[in-house]
Design a protein around this motif. Sequence first.
Motif, PDB file in Angstrom:
ATOM      1  N   ALA A  79     -27.525 -33.584  50.019  1.00  0.00           N
ATOM      2  CA  ALA A  79     -26.288 -34.094  49.061  1.00  0.00           C
ATOM      3  C   ALA A  79     -26.734 -33.382  47.707  1.00  0.00           C
ATOM      4  CB  ALA A  79     -26.496 -35.528  48.927  1.00  0.00           C
ATOM      5  N   LYS A  80     -28.033 -33.085  47.421  1.00  0.00           N
ATOM      6  CA  LYS A  80     -28.243 -32.529  46.237  1.00  0.00           C
ATOM      7  C   LYS A  80     -27.372 -31.111  46.330  1.00  0.00           C
ATOM      8  CE  LYS A  80     -32.458 -34.949  44.679  1.00  0.00           C
ATOM      9  NZ  LYS A  80     -33.844 -34.815  45.117  1.00  0.00           N
ATOM     10  N   GLU A  81     -27.917 -30.322  47.509  1.00  0.00           N
ATOM     11  CA  GLU A  81     -27.373 -28.854  47.738  1.00  0.00           C
ATOM     12  C   GLU A  81     -26.023 -28.691  47.534  1.00  0.00           C
ATOM     13  OE1 GLU A  81     -30.685 -28.146  51.110  1.00  0.00           O
ATOM     14  OE2 GLU A  81     -28.547 -27.347  51.437  1.00  0.00           O
ATOM     15  N   GLU A  82     -25.243 -29.596  47.922  1.00  0.00           N
ATOM     16  CA  GLU A  82     -23.650 -29.579  47.658  1.00  0.00           C
ATOM     17  C   GLU A  82     -23.110 -30.560  46.837  1.00  0.00           C
ATOM     18  OE1 GLU A  82     -21.589 -30.609  51.420  1.00  0.00           O
ATOM     19  OE2 GLU A  82     -23.101 -29.632  52.753  1.00  0.00           O
ATOM     20  N   GLY A  83     -24.139 -31.087  45.718  1.00  0.00           N
ATOM     21  CA  GLY A  83     -23.691 -31.761  44.576  1.00  0.00           C
ATOM     22  C   GLY A  83     -22.583 -32.877  44.942  1.00  0.00           C
ATOM     23  N   VAL A  84     -22.981 -33.765  46.194  1.00  0.00           N
ATOM     24  CA  VAL A  84     -21.984 -34.809  46.597  1.00  0.00           C
ATOM     25  C   VAL A  84     -23.142 -35.992  46.621  1.00  0.00           C
ATOM     26  CG1 VAL A  84     -20.156 -33.647  47.520  1.00  0.00           C
ATOM     27  CG2 VAL A  84     -22.364 -34.297  48.855  1.00  0.00           C
ATOM     28  N   LYS A  87     -24.025 -40.822  50.454  1.00  0.00           N
ATOM     29  CA  LYS A  87     -23.307 -41.443  51.400  1.00  0.00           C
ATOM     30  C   LYS A  87     -22.169 -40.422  52.068  1.00  0.00           C
ATOM     31  CE  LYS A  87     -20.294 -45.511  51.873  1.00  0.00           C
ATOM     32  NZ  LYS A  87     -19.410 -45.225  52.727  1.00  0.00           N
ATOM     33  N   GLU A  88     -21.566 -39.579  51.148  1.00  0.00           N
ATOM     34  CA  GLU A  88     -20.743 -38.565  51.646  1.00  0.00           C
ATOM     35  C   GLU A  88     -21.097 -37.765  52.723  1.00  0.00           C
ATOM     36  OE1 GLU A  88     -19.305 -37.678  47.353  1.00  0.00           O
ATOM     37  OE2 GLU A  88     -17.860 -36.456  48.468  1.00  0.00           O
ATOM     38  N   ILE A  89     -22.355 -37.444  52.705  1.00  0.00           N
ATOM     39  CA  ILE A  89     -22.913 -36.588  53.607  1.00  0.00           C
ATOM     40  C   ILE A  89     -23.074 -37.425  54.936  1.00  0.00           C
ATOM     41  CG2 ILE A  89     -25.284 -35.493  54.318  1.00  0.00           C
ATOM     42  CD1 ILE A  89     -23.670 -33.757  52.394  1.00  0.00           C
ATOM     43  N   ALA A  90     -23.471 -38.804  54.883  1.00  0.00           N
ATOM     44  CA  ALA A  90     -23.645 -39.554  55.990  1.00  0.00           C
ATOM     45  C   ALA A  90     -22.443 -39.669  56.670  1.00  0.00           C
ATOM     46  CB  ALA A  90     -24.206 -40.793  55.488  1.00  0.00           C
ATOM     47  N   ASP A  91     -21.544 -40.137  55.693  1.00  0.00           N
ATOM     48  CA  ASP A  91     -20.172 -40.352  56.435  1.00  0.00           C
ATOM     49  C   ASP A  91     -19.585 -39.136  57.149  1.00  0.00           C
ATOM     50  OD1 ASP A  91     -20.140 -43.026  55.429  1.00  0.00           O
ATOM     51  OD2 ASP A  91     -18.615 -42.551  53.929  1.00  0.00           O
ATOM     52  N   ARG A  92     -19.748 -38.049  56.572  1.00  0.00           N
ATOM     53  CA  ARG A  92     -19.369 -36.921  57.429  1.00  0.00           C
ATOM     54  C   ARG A  92     -19.864 -36.529  58.627  1.00  0.00           C
ATOM     55  NH1 ARG A  92     -21.053 -31.218  54.744  1.00  0.00           N
ATOM     56  NH2 ARG A  92     -19.916 -32.541  52.646  1.00  0.00           N
ATOM     57  N   TYR A  93     -20.991 -36.680  58.691  1.00  0.00           N
ATOM     58  CA  TYR A  93     -21.872 -36.503  59.986  1.00  0.00           C
ATOM     59  C   TYR A  93     -21.876 -37.383  61.007  1.00  0.00           C
ATOM     60  CZ  TYR A  93     -22.828 -31.890  57.775  1.00  0.00           C
ATOM     61  OH  TYR A  93     -22.716 -30.664  57.153  1.00  0.00           O
ATOM     62  N   PRO A 189     -36.383 -40.984  40.694  1.00  0.00           N
ATOM     63  CA  PRO A 189     -35.106 -40.536  39.650  1.00  0.00           C
ATOM     64  C   PRO A 189     -34.093 -39.813  40.582  1.00  0.00           C
ATOM     65  CG  PRO A 189     -37.086 -39.825  38.684  1.00  0.00           C
ATOM     66  CD  PRO A 189     -37.512 -40.237  40.068  1.00  0.00           C
ATOM     67  N   GLY A 190     -32.868 -40.259  40.354  1.00  0.00           N
ATOM     68  CA  GLY A 190     -31.584 -39.608  40.895  1.00  0.00           C
ATOM     69  C   GLY A 190     -31.407 -39.715  42.565  1.00  0.00           C
ATOM     70  N   GLU A 191     -32.249 -40.689  43.092  1.00  0.00           N
ATOM     71  CA  GLU A 191     -32.211 -40.672  44.547  1.00  0.00           C
ATOM     72  C   GLU A 191     -31.489 -42.225  44.765  1.00  0.00           C
ATOM     73  OE1 GLU A 191     -35.545 -38.123  46.425  1.00  0.00           O
ATOM     74  OE2 GLU A 191     -35.675 -40.483  46.721  1.00  0.00           O
ATOM     75  N   PRO A 192     -30.761 -42.453  45.775  1.00  0.00           N
ATOM     76  CA  PRO A 192     -30.245 -44.041  46.177  1.00  0.00           C
ATOM     77  C   PRO A 192     -31.377 -44.851  46.280  1.00  0.00           C
ATOM     78  CG  PRO A 192     -29.439 -42.204  47.751  1.00  0.00           C
ATOM     79  CD  PRO A 192     -30.491 -41.704  46.982  1.00  0.00           C
TER      80      PRO A 192
END
Length: 483
Positions: A79-84, A87-93, A189-192
């Motif tokens: 998610a950090k690499e893609e700047g999303v 949840k977006e990563i998880a939903d996609r895969y 910091p910055g993590e869900p």
Amino acid sequence: MSITVFNTLSGKKEEYKPINPDYSGFYVCGPTVYDYFHIGNARPFIVFDVIRRFLIFRGYNVRYVMNLTDIDDKIINRAKEEGVTSKEIADRYINAFFEDIQKLGIRPADVYSRATDHVPEIITIIKKLIAVDAAYATAGDVFFDVKQFSRYGQLSKKKLEDLQAGKRIAVDELKKNPADFVLWKKAKPGEPSWPSPWGNGRPGWHIECSAMSMKFLGNSFDFHGGGQDLIFPHHENEIAQSCASSGCDTFAKYWLHNGFLDMKGEKMSKSLGNFITARELMEIYPASTIRLFYLQKHYRGPIDFSEDGLNAARTTAERLALTYKKLARLTPGYTGDFEMESRQQTPRLKEFHHRISTLDEELIAAMEDDFNTPGAIGKLFDIVREVNKFIDEGAAEEQEKEVLAWVQGKLDDYDRFLGVIDKSQGGIDHERMDAVMRAVIKLRHSLRKEKNWPLADQLRDGLTEAGIILEDSPAGTTWRWRK
Ligand SMILES: [Zn+2]
């Protein structure tokens, strides 16, 4: 006959006796959804699908549960690499996972459970573990105290003393014991993160499987499956967490583990650069070929991944589909009910019926013996040979067609658990299709000879659209179905 299962817990084959007469609980560790799953991960999805379907075939009411690990370091990093968001990563895969398993002919689980939907259940178990002194909180993290669980190491046959000695160098200062493992991770910091009695944080990987398996299957259930690489620490930790919190003697009764998929003798991994996704493989081979390739080896043994092996499986799968279609063509309108006793028996019919009945018993017996799919597939091909011989000698009489319809019913039965007969090309007669394609290939060859590239390309594009791939080689051009 009863079904025997090799149980990693006891290290031997045992007769399957359900804990609960009403249903057979079956939990399989699912994917961590940060990428498309690779062909090594596809193996447990396929083999446990077949085992589950065989149990259903034998009349068990299987409740099949699979978790989706949708919070994890790998997902957060992606998610950090893609700047999303994670949840977006998880939903996609997760969506990609559902698409891919459907294409692989894998039946959906009765329950797919996402870790992030079960944080309250996870917190409840951790609280219980702390209350019985099996876990301790320290500076926002919570660890399982392995010394408090006397059976730790039972599944993996590891001794706690050895684990401690081996880990001495990398002692985590927050842990009481180097073998202790994390249940709850303090938020970075910055993590869900989710609120908890120990501060904001997120669950560890092991605890999510304990929480979700017990929620959907009860404190004790029949089967737990996964790859051999999960025996330690993941499954060992699941047993410790589950039994320490619920007080159960038995968490999962039978532990089933599949072997690895090797790439030229090496385990497949991203870092070795031999990483192929199931999605990529399905661009080249139909699901029936891929399933046959995996199922021709026993689920507990290793598989060497090779193009030669897959090509051989494709030829075998095509032969099987062809015989099935031949049967279907010969037996329209027949139901598959066949009572040998009430028939006038010609010696030829009697012998054929006897051979198929014997092979049928042997095929089922192979499946009952720890789900020996290579044994069952061997018998399936003995049946194919018998059928082709019987047809080639000329099956014309009505009662011969009836007996063939009965065999076709048997093939349908086997396919209810093996899923290796490609019926997707439905009404298409393979032999005629091949004759048509040979004419098309000749035409394209002539166009190319005349350097009529636009028309030759147009022809090829049209075929691609129809799901047909042409393959040129020095030996000539061949065709195949895309999937
Ligand atoms: Zn798991």
